[in-house]
Every structure is written in structure tokens, then in C-alpha cells.
Design a protein around this motif. Structure first.
Motif, PDB file in Angstrom:
ATOM      1  N   ARG A 240      12.889 -12.972  -5.121  1.00 20.85           N
ATOM      2  CA  ARG A 240      13.472 -11.925  -4.272  1.00 20.85           C
ATOM      3  C   ARG A 240      13.224 -10.537  -4.854  1.00 20.85           C
ATOM      4  O   ARG A 240      12.838  -9.597  -4.132  1.00 20.85           O
ATOM      5  CB  ARG A 240      14.970 -12.182  -4.134  1.00 20.85           C
ATOM      6  CG  ARG A 240      15.765 -11.057  -3.469  1.00 20.85           C
ATOM      7  CD  ARG A 240      17.234 -11.456  -3.405  1.00 20.85           C
ATOM      8  NE  ARG A 240      18.101 -10.368  -2.998  1.00 20.85           N
ATOM      9  CZ  ARG A 240      19.430 -10.460  -2.885  1.00 20.85           C
ATOM     10  NH1 ARG A 240      20.022 -11.609  -3.152  1.00 20.85           N
ATOM     11  NH2 ARG A 240      20.149  -9.427  -2.521  1.00 20.85           N
ATOM     12  N   LEU A 241      13.402 -10.398  -6.165  1.00 18.25           N
ATOM     13  CA  LEU A 241      13.218  -9.084  -6.799  1.00 18.25           C
ATOM     14  C   LEU A 241      11.758  -8.638  -6.742  1.00 18.25           C
ATOM     15  O   LEU A 241      11.472  -7.452  -6.547  1.00 18.25           O
ATOM     16  CB  LEU A 241      13.699  -9.147  -8.250  1.00 18.25           C
ATOM     17  CG  LEU A 241      15.211  -9.290  -8.436  1.00 18.25           C
ATOM     18  CD1 LEU A 241      15.543  -9.556  -9.907  1.00 18.25           C
ATOM     19  CD2 LEU A 241      15.942  -8.042  -7.943  1.00 18.25           C
ATOM     20  N   ILE A 242      10.847  -9.569  -6.904  1.00 20.71           N
ATOM     21  CA  ILE A 242       9.425  -9.209  -6.877  1.00 20.71           C
ATOM     22  C   ILE A 242       8.996  -8.734  -5.494  1.00 20.71           C
ATOM     23  O   ILE A 242       8.241  -7.771  -5.358  1.00 20.71           O
ATOM     24  CB  ILE A 242       8.569 -10.398  -7.359  1.00 20.71           C
ATOM     25  CG1 ILE A 242       8.653 -10.495  -8.880  1.00 20.71           C
ATOM     26  CG2 ILE A 242       7.120 -10.265  -6.900  1.00 20.71           C
ATOM     27  CD1 ILE A 242       7.793 -11.579  -9.487  1.00 20.71           C
ATOM     28  N   VAL A 243       9.482  -9.398  -4.461  1.00 20.49           N
ATOM     29  CA  VAL A 243       9.035  -9.034  -3.113  1.00 20.49           C
ATOM     30  C   VAL A 243       9.803  -7.837  -2.543  1.00 20.49           C
ATOM     31  O   VAL A 243       9.362  -7.239  -1.551  1.00 20.49           O
ATOM     32  CB  VAL A 243       9.138 -10.231  -2.148  1.00 20.49           C
ATOM     33  CG1 VAL A 243       8.265 -11.377  -2.620  1.00 20.49           C
ATOM     34  CG2 VAL A 243      10.578 -10.678  -1.959  1.00 20.49           C
ATOM     35  N   THR A 244      10.945  -7.471  -3.153  1.00 17.18           N
ATOM     36  CA  THR A 244      11.723  -6.347  -2.626  1.00 17.18           C
ATOM     37  C   THR A 244      11.636  -5.096  -3.486  1.00 17.18           C
ATOM     38  O   THR A 244      12.015  -4.011  -3.028  1.00 17.18           O
ATOM     39  CB  THR A 244      13.206  -6.728  -2.467  1.00 17.18           C
ATOM     40  OG1 THR A 244      13.753  -7.120  -3.738  1.00 17.18           O
ATOM     41  CG2 THR A 244      13.365  -7.861  -1.463  1.00 17.18           C
ATOM     42  N   ALA A 245      11.154  -5.214  -4.721  1.00 19.39           N
ATOM     43  CA  ALA A 245      11.073  -4.034  -5.603  1.00 19.39           C
ATOM     44  C   ALA A 245      10.116  -3.006  -5.017  1.00 19.39           C
ATOM     45  O   ALA A 245       9.056  -3.347  -4.475  1.00 19.39           O
ATOM     46  CB  ALA A 245      10.622  -4.463  -6.991  1.00 19.39           C
ATOM     47  N   THR A 246      10.490  -1.740  -5.134  1.00 15.49           N
ATOM     48  CA  THR A 246       9.687  -0.653  -4.546  1.00 15.49           C
ATOM     49  C   THR A 246       8.705  -0.036  -5.529  1.00 15.49           C
ATOM     50  O   THR A 246       7.942   0.851  -5.163  1.00 15.49           O
ATOM     51  CB  THR A 246      10.619   0.436  -4.008  1.00 15.49           C
ATOM     52  OG1 THR A 246      11.472   0.898  -5.063  1.00 15.49           O
ATOM     53  CG2 THR A 246      11.480  -0.098  -2.861  1.00 15.49           C
ATOM     54  N   SER A 247       8.713  -0.494  -6.781  1.00 11.96           N
ATOM     55  CA  SER A 247       7.753   0.000  -7.773  1.00 11.96           C
ATOM     56  C   SER A 247       7.169  -1.183  -8.527  1.00 11.96           C
ATOM     57  O   SER A 247       7.419  -2.341  -8.169  1.00 11.96           O
ATOM     58  CB  SER A 247       8.441   0.968  -8.743  1.00 11.96           C
ATOM     59  OG  SER A 247       9.388   0.282  -9.549  1.00 11.96           O
TER      60      SER A 247
END
Length: 324
Positions: A240-247
Motif C-alpha cells: 500500500r505504501l509503495i503504490v500510494t507514496a508521492t515520492s
């Protein structure tokens, strides 16, 4: 599909540095070479399936099949025919060819009874007979079929408590509990979390063709969380964090609210008797004391009880005892 011939399992469950998990794998490797029945206990998501496959692959039965039955997914009215099979014309709707049961399909190999605590009392009786006598009768059959299989069972339930409450047969419990192995929850082996985070980062970077890092503060937040869903929940969170992170870096602000506010929620009444709720609370206190003190002796002194009493309670609640 409620059962399958077990194949690939995510190798993330083998990532470890904690003494508790090293002890678990040492026990697994020791018992694998023997044909003893094994009962694997632990919460959902801790990787019980991986341990089953490791036992099978390291056993003399490695060349035989590893067949899994999800005891919680097959309806009671179908479980007997799925497990034992049936002769042609045994009942209305039976095929003309008959059907091999899963025990027969596991011949010369390993039968993995997943979620064993979900079996109905009627099937518990039939399974007990197979384990004791090493043969069974298909539905409608008159000739016994030999059961040349190794039995491994797993559950996230406390079978001892189920026996005490009359929900699980005591004789079957002792037949299954020949070699019990307790898999600790992720919150009880937090030193494994950093390695798991890096493992999942690499996995999902490759899957999504993204180059990502994680900051120290974000990693620390993930390590402090208790992960009630264990490794499976951690894996989902990293994806989830990989696909939602903006940087190209996962930072503190990317961590979702449910992780940030852990431990701030007041206790809620979710049902159950006072005795059951107090037992649950006692279990949580013991886990916290062991995590803080990291030894049975120190934890017993902090809690003001004898080491033998604490050890007995650890067994009762299926809590892994620290080796330090």
C-alpha cells in the motif's frame, strides 16, 4: 478451492533474526525427519503454512504429495466425502466413478489439516479413528483403505480451551498434540520487522518497477506497531505504501492513521464472559512483560509470580517462551 496440493509459499516468512523464531525453526528441523504428528499453533498471518511445507520438504516423505484441507472452508455436509471419498452410487448425486478422498490423495505424503479447530464433532470422531487405526472406509465402501500419511494440523484457536469448553474432543487433541509448535506473533518478535520491511520493499519494487526507500522515522513507526494481522498485514501495508507514496521515499507522513494512533484507543467490550475477557487481558499482560524483560525469570519477578506459574500460563495462552 478449499484444498490443494501445496506448492509455493512466500519466502518472507523465513526472514528472521529473533531468537524465538530461530528456536521455532530448530524445532521444525528436528522433528521433520520423524513421522510424528505435529500441531502448529499461532495467530493468523504468522506463517504456519510455511512451517508445514518445510517439515514436508525435509522429511522422508518429501517425494510424496503435500495435500492441504482447509477445515474451515468446506461445509460440514461435504467434509466427509471430501476427506474420505466415496464409492460409485454411494448416495444420491454420487458420480458413477466414485471419488478418491483427500486422505487417499495424500498417500505416501503429508496431509495438512489447516484450521483444525473448525472441524465438526462428527468429523472429529472419524478423523480420530483414522489417526488411531491408520485406515478408513470411503462412504459406501466395505473394504478398508490404508492411510499411509503424516498428519500435520494447524490452528489459530486455543484448542486446550476448546477441549475444556466441550467444543473439541480431548482424545483427538492428544492425538494431534504429539509435537506442538507455537509460532510467535510478529509483535512478540519485533526485531524481525526491519528485515521484513526491506524484504517486502524489494519484492514490490520489482513488481511495480519502482525504486523506493523508507526513512528511519517511517520505519520506526512500523516497528512500533503491534501488527494484529502479523506478517500478512505488514506485507499488505508495504505494498500500500509503495503504490500510494508521492515520492521515491516512504516518509513519516505516508504512514496511515491506524498505525500512528496505535495504543490510543480505549478498550472496548466485544462480548464474552468476564472470565474469558480477564484471561485475554492476562495473556496481553504476560506478552508485554516478556517483550519488555526478554527473559522468563525477569518477567516473573516483575509480575510477582513464580517462574513455574508464568511458564504454565505461557503454555496455557500459547505464548512463546524467550530463550534468552
Amino acid at each position: 478451492m478449499q484444498y490443494d496440493q501445496c506448492g509455493f509459499f512466500d519466502q518472507s516468512y523465513l526472514v528472521m533474526s529473533s531468537d524465538t523464531m530461530k528456536s521455532v525453526y530448530k524445532s521444525i528441523d528436528n522433528v521433520a525427519k520423524y513421522d510424528s504428528t505435529v500441531l502448529i499453533l499461532g495467530e493468523s498471518g504468522v506463517g504456519k503454512e510455511v512451517l508445514v511445507k518445510r517439515i514436508h520438504d525435509s522429511s522422508p516423505r518429501a517425494k510424496g504429495p503435500l495435500v492441504r484441507i482447509n477445515c474451515g472452508a468446506i461445509p460440514d455436509n461435504l467434509m466427509e466425502s471430501e476427506m474420505f471419498g466415496y464409492e460409485k452410487g454411494a448416495f444420491t448425486g454420487a458420480t458413477n466413478q466414485g471419488k478418491l478422498g483427500l486422505i487417499s490423495l495424500a498417500n505416501k505424503g503429508t496431509l495438512f489439516l489447516d484450521e483444525i479447530g473448525e472441524l465438526s464433532p462428527a468429523i472429529q470422531v472419524k478423523l480420530l479413528r483414522v489417526i488411531q487405526e491408520r485406515h478408513f472406509y470411503p462412504i459406501g465402501g466395505v473394504k478398508p483403505v490404508m492411510a499411509d500419511v503424516r498428519f500435520i494440523a494447524a490452528t489459530n484457536k486455543n484448542l486446550r480451551s476448546m477441549v475444556d469448553s466441550g467444543k473439541f474432543r480431548e482424545d483427538l487433541y492428544y492425538r494431534l498434540n504429539v509435537v506442538p509448535i507455537i509460532v510467535p506473533s510478529l509483535r512478540d518478535r519485533k526485531e524481525d520487522i526491519p528485515q521484513l520491511i526491506q524484504f517486502f520493499l524489494q519484492k514490490f519494487q520489482k513488481k511495480y518497477n519502482k525504486s523506493m526507500t523508507i526513512t528511519e522515522s517511517a520505519c520506526r513507526l512500523l516497528c512500533e506497531y503491534d501488527w494484529p494481522g502479523n506478517i500478512r498485514e505488514l506485507e499488505n501495508m508495504i505494498e500500500r505504501l509503495i503504490v500510494t507514496a508521492t515520492s521515491d521515499a516512504i516518509v513519516h507522513d505516508d504512514i496511515p492513521e491506524e498505525i500512528l494512533v496505535k495504543g490510543e484507543q480505549p478498550p472496548r467490550f466485544t462480548g464474552g464472559t468476564l472470565k474469558e475477557l480477564m484471561s485475554e487481558y492476562e495473556c496481553q499482560i504476560i506478552k508485554a512483560a516478556l517483550q519488555h524483560q526478554e527473559s522468563l525469570n525477569k518477567a516473573s519477578r516483575q509480575l510477582g509470580i513464580d517462574v513455574s506459574t508464568l511458564s504454565r500460563k505461557c503454555k496455557k495462552y500459547q505464548i512463546a517462551i524467550p530463550t534468552r
